[in-house]
Write a protein that holds these residues in place. Sequence first.
Motif, PDB file in Angstrom:
ATOM      1  N   THR A  22     -37.114  20.980 -14.221  1.00 57.16           N
ATOM      2  CA  THR A  22     -38.393  20.651 -14.622  1.00 57.16           C
ATOM      3  C   THR A  22     -38.424  20.725 -16.148  1.00 57.16           C
ATOM      4  O   THR A  22     -37.217  21.117 -16.866  1.00 57.16           O
ATOM      5  CB  THR A  22     -39.217  22.148 -14.438  1.00 57.16           C
ATOM      6  OG1 THR A  22     -38.688  23.383 -15.133  1.00 57.16           O
ATOM      7  CG2 THR A  22     -39.025  22.402 -12.876  1.00 57.16           C
ATOM      8  N   GLY A  82     -49.074  23.826 -18.422  1.00 52.18           N
ATOM      9  CA  GLY A  82     -48.518  24.032 -16.856  1.00 52.18           C
ATOM     10  C   GLY A  82     -48.178  22.549 -16.410  1.00 52.18           C
ATOM     11  O   GLY A  82     -47.192  22.333 -15.617  1.00 52.18           O
ATOM     12  N   PHE A  83     -49.153  21.931 -16.344  1.00 52.99           N
ATOM     13  CA  PHE A  83     -48.912  20.310 -15.868  1.00 52.99           C
ATOM     14  C   PHE A  83     -47.549  19.557 -16.429  1.00 52.99           C
ATOM     15  O   PHE A  83     -46.922  18.880 -15.794  1.00 52.99           O
ATOM     16  CB  PHE A  83     -50.205  19.407 -15.880  1.00 52.99           C
ATOM     17  CG  PHE A  83     -50.244  18.819 -17.170  1.00 52.99           C
ATOM     18  CD1 PHE A  83     -49.931  17.535 -17.626  1.00 52.99           C
ATOM     19  CD2 PHE A  83     -51.094  19.374 -18.069  1.00 52.99           C
ATOM     20  CE1 PHE A  83     -50.254  16.769 -18.632  1.00 52.99           C
ATOM     21  CE2 PHE A  83     -51.423  18.786 -19.328  1.00 52.99           C
ATOM     22  CZ  PHE A  83     -51.037  17.608 -19.801  1.00 52.99           C
ATOM     23  N   LEU A  84     -47.167  19.839 -17.504  1.00 55.65           N
ATOM     24  CA  LEU A  84     -46.043  19.232 -18.184  1.00 55.65           C
ATOM     25  C   LEU A  84     -44.722  20.347 -17.733  1.00 55.65           C
ATOM     26  O   LEU A  84     -43.782  19.647 -17.369  1.00 55.65           O
ATOM     27  CB  LEU A  84     -46.140  19.105 -19.723  1.00 55.65           C
ATOM     28  CG  LEU A  84     -46.892  18.006 -20.354  1.00 55.65           C
ATOM     29  CD1 LEU A  84     -46.854  18.094 -21.782  1.00 55.65           C
ATOM     30  CD2 LEU A  84     -46.476  16.751 -19.772  1.00 55.65           C
ATOM     31  N   GLU A  85     -44.973  21.440 -17.856  1.00 57.56           N
ATOM     32  CA  GLU A  85     -43.774  22.466 -17.816  1.00 57.56           C
ATOM     33  C   GLU A  85     -43.203  22.289 -16.351  1.00 57.56           C
ATOM     34  O   GLU A  85     -41.991  22.479 -16.104  1.00 57.56           O
ATOM     35  CB  GLU A  85     -44.231  23.790 -17.968  1.00 57.56           C
ATOM     36  CG  GLU A  85     -43.109  24.888 -18.002  1.00 57.56           C
ATOM     37  CD  GLU A  85     -43.432  26.167 -18.402  1.00 57.56           C
ATOM     38  OE1 GLU A  85     -42.832  26.886 -19.195  1.00 57.56           O
ATOM     39  OE2 GLU A  85     -44.777  26.544 -18.146  1.00 57.56           O
ATOM     40  N   ASN A  86     -44.024  21.940 -15.230  1.00 57.07           N
ATOM     41  CA  ASN A  86     -43.663  21.832 -13.800  1.00 57.07           C
ATOM     42  C   ASN A  86     -43.341  20.384 -13.376  1.00 57.07           C
ATOM     43  O   ASN A  86     -42.744  20.373 -12.153  1.00 57.07           O
ATOM     44  CB  ASN A  86     -44.959  22.695 -13.012  1.00 57.07           C
ATOM     45  CG  ASN A  86     -45.098  24.053 -13.357  1.00 57.07           C
ATOM     46  OD1 ASN A  86     -44.070  24.876 -13.638  1.00 57.07           O
ATOM     47  ND2 ASN A  86     -46.456  24.417 -13.360  1.00 57.07           N
ATOM     48  N   ARG A  87     -43.422  19.547 -14.564  1.00 55.26           N
ATOM     49  CA  ARG A  87     -42.833  18.215 -13.895  1.00 55.26           C
ATOM     50  C   ARG A  87     -41.467  18.332 -13.813  1.00 55.26           C
ATOM     51  O   ARG A  87     -40.732  19.064 -14.540  1.00 55.26           O
ATOM     52  CB  ARG A  87     -43.297  17.161 -15.053  1.00 55.26           C
ATOM     53  CG  ARG A  87     -44.824  16.942 -15.211  1.00 55.26           C
ATOM     54  CD  ARG A  87     -44.848  15.952 -13.976  1.00 55.26           C
ATOM     55  NE  ARG A  87     -46.135  15.122 -14.137  1.00 55.26           N
ATOM     56  CZ  ARG A  87     -46.674  14.605 -13.045  1.00 55.26           C
ATOM     57  NH1 ARG A  87     -46.046  14.769 -11.781  1.00 55.26           N
ATOM     58  NH2 ARG A  87     -47.817  13.948 -13.198  1.00 55.26           N
TER      59      ARG A  87
END
Length: 190
Positions: A22, A82-87
């Motif tokens: 991630t 979160g939307f970037l961290e979990n990519r």
Amino acid sequence: MARLMDIVSTLEGAGNDSDDVTLGEINDQIGHRGTAALLGIPAALELTPIGGIPGVPTIIALIIALFAVQILFGREDMWLPGFLENRSVSKQKLHTSLDKLRPAAKWSDRHLGDHLSILVHAPATRIVALAIILLCCTIPPLELLPFASSIPSGTIVLFSLGLLTRDGRVMALAWLAFIAALWGIWALWP
């Protein structure tokens, strides 16, 4: 100053046992050493054909501005939403990309760094962050002209490289590109 090969080597160990890594794990691995990379990677992505998709340059500019604001306020380790961290990206793709980056990182470590240091150390980094925020503000209206947003994005890549390598010569070139970009944007605007 972080050597680029050190960052590449650190990233090779990201993700431990899983098949995917991630962005949060990558951010944790490189920490403050890779702050400038978080500015340059999205800007470089905008220079690809992806930058021609309507709306994408604006989204990329918002992400870059998020990081630049954090640098402006003195934060060393970047917070990712979160939307970037979990990519995630597959470990295979990450290693393929790192293999392609390795020659450039070796060249950079040999030829760049510790020149005109006044241009890359505090408070210069905060002034650069302001310049990057200004460039990000120019990207949404430039989307009206195909690939015109590549002008500020290319300048952001240069600023990122100057910060990453701590080379004032690269930073001086980035400032020249900044002035040329603003002049070019002014000339493009009706």
